[in-house]
Every structure is written in structure tokens, then in C-alpha cells.
Design a protein around this motif. Structure first.
Motif, PDB file in Angstrom:
ATOM      1  N   GLU A 179      -1.325  11.344  22.432  1.00 11.73           N
ATOM      2  CA  GLU A 179      -1.920  12.679  22.520  1.00 11.73           C
ATOM      3  C   GLU A 179      -1.905  13.396  21.177  1.00 11.73           C
ATOM      4  N   THR A 180      -0.759  13.434  20.500  1.00 12.25           N
ATOM      5  CA  THR A 180      -0.670  14.124  19.207  1.00 12.25           C
ATOM      6  C   THR A 180      -0.017  13.274  18.129  1.00 12.25           C
ATOM      7  N   GLN A 181       0.322  12.034  18.448  1.00 12.07           N
ATOM      8  CA  GLN A 181       1.014  11.183  17.476  1.00 12.07           C
ATOM      9  C   GLN A 181       0.019  10.560  16.502  1.00 12.07           C
ATOM     10  N   THR A 182      -0.019  11.082  15.290  1.00 17.69           N
ATOM     11  CA  THR A 182      -0.884  10.556  14.243  1.00 17.69           C
ATOM     12  C   THR A 182      -0.115   9.528  13.414  1.00 17.69           C
ATOM     13  N   LEU A 183      -0.760   8.979  12.399  1.00 20.69           N
ATOM     14  CA  LEU A 183      -0.094   7.970  11.572  1.00 20.69           C
ATOM     15  C   LEU A 183       1.212   8.469  10.952  1.00 20.69           C
ATOM     16  N   PRO A 184       1.223   9.648  10.314  1.00 18.06           N
ATOM     17  CA  PRO A 184       2.482  10.105   9.709  1.00 18.06           C
ATOM     18  C   PRO A 184       3.601  10.297  10.728  1.00 18.06           C
ATOM     19  N   THR A 185       3.287  10.894  11.881  1.00 17.69           N
ATOM     20  CA  THR A 185       4.338  11.113  12.871  1.00 17.69           C
ATOM     21  C   THR A 185       4.765   9.798  13.520  1.00 17.69           C
ATOM     22  N   ALA A 186       3.830   8.851  13.640  1.00 22.05           N
ATOM     23  CA  ALA A 186       4.203   7.528  14.167  1.00 22.05           C
ATOM     24  C   ALA A 186       5.124   6.805  13.192  1.00 22.05           C
ATOM     25  N   ILE A 187       4.818   6.901  11.898  1.00 19.84           N
ATOM     26  CA  ILE A 187       5.683   6.289  10.885  1.00 19.84           C
ATOM     27  C   ILE A 187       7.083   6.888  10.966  1.00 19.84           C
ATOM     28  N   TYR A 188       7.141   8.200  11.098  1.00 21.90           N
ATOM     29  CA  TYR A 188       8.440   8.875  11.226  1.00 21.90           C
ATOM     30  C   TYR A 188       9.200   8.373  12.452  1.00 21.90           C
ATOM     31  N   SER A 189       8.489   8.221  13.567  1.00 14.97           N
ATOM     32  CA  SER A 189       9.140   7.750  14.791  1.00 14.97           C
ATOM     33  C   SER A 189       9.697   6.347  14.615  1.00 14.97           C
ATOM     34  N   PHE A 190       8.917   5.470  13.986  1.00 15.43           N
ATOM     35  CA  PHE A 190       9.361   4.091  13.816  1.00 15.43           C
ATOM     36  C   PHE A 190      10.560   3.989  12.867  1.00 15.43           C
ATOM     37  N   THR A 191      10.643   4.884  11.903  1.00 18.99           N
ATOM     38  CA  THR A 191      11.788   4.841  10.985  1.00 18.99           C
ATOM     39  C   THR A 191      13.076   5.330  11.645  1.00 18.99           C
ATOM     40  N   GLN A 192      12.949   5.961  12.805  1.00 17.70           N
ATOM     41  CA  GLN A 192      14.119   6.505  13.488  1.00 17.70           C
ATOM     42  C   GLN A 192      14.697   5.561  14.535  1.00 17.70           C
ATOM     43  N   PRO A 194      15.895   1.475  15.654  1.00 14.01           N
ATOM     44  CA  PRO A 194      16.252   0.164  15.104  1.00 14.01           C
ATOM     45  C   PRO A 194      15.104  -0.832  15.248  1.00 14.01           C
ATOM     46  N   GLY A 195      14.844  -1.574  14.188  1.00 18.03           N
ATOM     47  CA  GLY A 195      13.793  -2.583  14.212  1.00 18.03           C
ATOM     48  C   GLY A 195      12.394  -2.035  14.054  1.00 18.03           C
ATOM     49  N   GLY A 196      12.281  -0.761  13.706  1.00 18.88           N
ATOM     50  CA  GLY A 196      10.956  -0.167  13.568  1.00 18.88           C
ATOM     51  C   GLY A 196      10.387  -0.225  12.166  1.00 18.88           C
ATOM     52  N   ASP A 197      11.124  -0.845  11.239  1.00 25.11           N
ATOM     53  CA  ASP A 197      10.681  -0.869   9.840  1.00 25.11           C
ATOM     54  C   ASP A 197       9.371  -1.628   9.662  1.00 25.11           C
ATOM     55  N   ALA A 198       9.200  -2.715  10.387  1.00 29.82           N
ATOM     56  CA  ALA A 198       7.980  -3.521  10.236  1.00 29.82           C
ATOM     57  C   ALA A 198       6.755  -2.730  10.692  1.00 29.82           C
ATOM     58  N   ALA A 199       6.870  -2.059  11.826  1.00 29.58           N
ATOM     59  CA  ALA A 199       5.754  -1.249  12.316  1.00 29.58           C
ATOM     60  C   ALA A 199       5.469  -0.091  11.367  1.00 29.58           C
ATOM     61  N   ALA A 200       6.532   0.534  10.851  1.00 29.52           N
ATOM     62  CA  ALA A 200       6.351   1.632   9.904  1.00 29.52           C
ATOM     63  C   ALA A 200       5.629   1.147   8.650  1.00 29.52           C
ATOM     64  N   MET A 201       6.000  -0.030   8.163  1.00 26.15           N
ATOM     65  CA  MET A 201       5.356  -0.563   6.962  1.00 26.15           C
ATOM     66  C   MET A 201       3.894  -0.889   7.211  1.00 26.15           C
ATOM     67  N   ARG A 202       3.563  -1.416   8.385  1.00 24.90           N
ATOM     68  CA  ARG A 202       2.164  -1.691   8.697  1.00 24.90           C
ATOM     69  C   ARG A 202       1.333  -0.408   8.654  1.00 24.90           C
ATOM     70  N   LEU A 203       1.857   0.653   9.231  1.00 24.73           N
ATOM     71  CA  LEU A 203       1.131   1.920   9.249  1.00 24.73           C
ATOM     72  C   LEU A 203       1.065   2.548   7.860  1.00 24.73           C
ATOM     73  N   VAL A 204       2.095   2.359   7.074  1.00 26.50           N
ATOM     74  CA  VAL A 204       2.061   2.851   5.688  1.00 26.50           C
ATOM     75  C   VAL A 204       0.952   2.156   4.912  1.00 26.50           C
ATOM     76  N   LEU A 205       0.853   0.837   5.045  1.00 32.24           N
ATOM     77  CA  LEU A 205      -0.190   0.091   4.345  1.00 32.24           C
ATOM     78  C   LEU A 205      -1.582   0.518   4.804  1.00 32.24           C
ATOM     79  N   ILE A 206      -1.719   0.766   6.103  1.00 32.20           N
ATOM     80  CA  ILE A 206      -3.008   1.227   6.618  1.00 32.20           C
ATOM     81  C   ILE A 206      -3.347   2.602   6.064  1.00 32.20           C
ATOM     82  N   SER A 207      -2.369   3.488   6.008  1.00 30.46           N
ATOM     83  CA  SER A 207      -2.593   4.826   5.460  1.00 30.46           C
ATOM     84  C   SER A 207      -3.049   4.752   4.013  1.00 30.46           C
ATOM     85  N   VAL A 208      -2.397   3.906   3.231  1.00 29.42           N
ATOM     86  CA  VAL A 208      -2.781   3.741   1.824  1.00 29.42           C
ATOM     87  C   VAL A 208      -4.190   3.172   1.723  1.00 29.42           C
ATOM     88  N   ALA A 209      -4.505   2.162   2.547  1.00 33.50           N
ATOM     89  CA  ALA A 209      -5.825   1.538   2.501  1.00 33.50           C
ATOM     90  C   ALA A 209      -6.926   2.530   2.859  1.00 33.50           C
TER      91      ALA A 209
END
Length: 230
Positions: A179-192, A194-209
Motif C-alpha cells: 500500500e505505501t511501501q516504496t523502494l526506500p522503505t522496503a530497503i529499510y525494512s529488509f535491513t531490520q 535477519p537475512g534481509g541483506d540480499a533483498a536490500a541489496m537487490r533493491l539498492v541496485l534497482i534504485s541506482v539503475a
């Protein structure tokens, strides 16, 4: 990279693109009008208007988000009126994320467009006036086409800012998946979690691209427009 995304990550990407696009398109007419007013207008309160436009750049994004919540929340004066008369709800909805993104990107848009309008040769506008064109027609036929590269640059800056907006968004509409979870807030959620680093990195790369692609496309279009007008 895209094939490895989970449904939750895809939802965040789609919502970010939707929010950024709506925020940019909705704020563009006002951005052009305010930029023209600041570039060409001579009136009392011009410096106050300029300060208000650039206020989101210097305020903490959380403060901006809280002010939006007070004004556009369901109990806020503007939010309650919009809901009662138009059924439009901003708080804790994707529309609120678009509003927050538009507010945060508006100063960047206005500044780029204003500089572009100020760079337009006033003699060309005066020549159009001597040929019988009024102020509005002169703006539409002379000023606006010549300022198109700046309008494009301002739109891309606002779009990129909207894609990366976090503080005002999470304060105003929270971080609701789907509903309101955008890329930045999703990245924040994944960093919080355990084991969310891979998903956070995927979204970071997409944001940069996406940001790089937007800037490259903007430069290509701006050069094309400049060559056509030369």
C-alpha cells in the motif's frame, strides 16, 4: 536481477514507479507556474514565496512528513475537507506517498525550471510582443519551448527525488507492504530483519539503475531538444 525479485519486492518497485510518476506529473504544472512567477514576477512577497518553495530542502524530512500528516490527515483541515467532498484520502495511502514525494521534489523542479526561464533571451519575448502576442501567448510560443530542457531536467530531478524519498513518506503514510511501501522503505525494512541483506541489496541496485537510466534519458532528450532549437 529482476527475475530474482520476490512478489513483495516487485510490489515495492511498482509502487515506487507509480508514486514517482504521479508526483512528477501532478506537480509539473504548478512547478512551471511558480518558476515563471519567480523568474519574471516583480511583486511583494516574492522572497517569501521563494523561501516557502525551498523550505522542504532545509527542513528535516520527518518534520515535512509530520506537517503533511497534520494538514492532510483524516482529521487535518485539508485532508478532512478533501475526503468529505471528493473522497480523496492521503494518510496511510499511496496517494499520500505521492503527495510527500511531490512536496520534497518540488523545490528541485522549480529551481531547474526557473534557471531555464531566466536564461531565455528577453529580446525574443519582446519581439513576440511587438508582433501582437500577449503575455500568455508569448509564454506559450516563445518562453515555454525555449525552457523545455530545463523543464525536462526539473522533472527528472523531481522523479529521482521521489524514487528516493524516505523520511517524509514513512512519517506521513507509514510503511505498509503493498500500500505505501516504496523502494526506500522496503530497503529499510529488509535491513531490520535477519537475512534481509540480499533483498536490500537487490533493491539498492534497482534504485541506482532506475536513477541512472532516468538521468541518461534526460540528458539524451535535452540534447535532442537543444539541437532542434539551434
Amino acid at each position: 536481477m529482476f527475475t530474482a525479485l520476490t512478489p513483495e519486492e516487485w510490489a515495492a518497485l511498482r509502487l515506487s514507479l507509480k508514486v514517482a510518476t504521479v508526483a512528477t506529473l501532478a506537480s509539473l504544472p504548478a512547478g512551471v507556474a511558480v518558476a515563471c512567477l519567480l523568474a519574471r514576477g516583480r511583486f511583494r512577497g516574492r522572497s517569501v514565496l521563494d523561501a516557502l518553495v525551498h523550505l522542504p530542502l532545509i527542513l528535516p524530512p520527518v518534520v515535512t512528513g509530520y506537517l503533511l500528516l497534520l494538514a492532510f490527515g483524516r482529521k487535518g483541515p485539508i485532508g478532512a475537507w478533501l475526503e468529505a467532498h471528493f473522497g480523496l484520502v492521503f494518510s496511510f495511502r499511496w496517494t499520500g506517498a505521492a503527495l510527500a514525494a511531490a512536496v520534497m521534489g518540488f523545490p528541485l523542479m522549480v529551481r531547474a525550471i526557473r534557471l531555464s526561464i531566466e536564461a531565455v533571451d528577453r529580446r525574443l519575448e519582446q519581439a513576440a510582443g511587438t508582433l501582437g502576442a500577449g503575455p500568455i501567448l508569448t509564454f506559450l510560443l516563445v518562453t515555454l519551448p525555449l525552457a523545455l530542457p530545463g523543464i525536462l531536467a526539473g522533472s527528472v530531478l523531481a522523479f529521482a527525488k521521489a524514487m528516493g524519498e524516505f523520511g517524509a513518506t514513512i512519517t506521513f503514510v507509514a510503511n505498509i507492504p503493498g500500500e505505501t511501501q516504496t523502494l526506500p522503505t522496503a530497503i529499510y525494512s529488509f535491513t531490520q530483519v535477519p537475512g534481509g541483506d540480499a533483498a536490500a541489496m537487490r533493491l539498492v541496485l534497482i534504485s541506482v539503475a532506475v536513477s541512472v537510466l532516468a538521468l541518461v534519458l534526460s540528458e539524451w532528450l535535452a540534447r535532442g531538444l537543444s539541437r532542434r532549437m539551434d
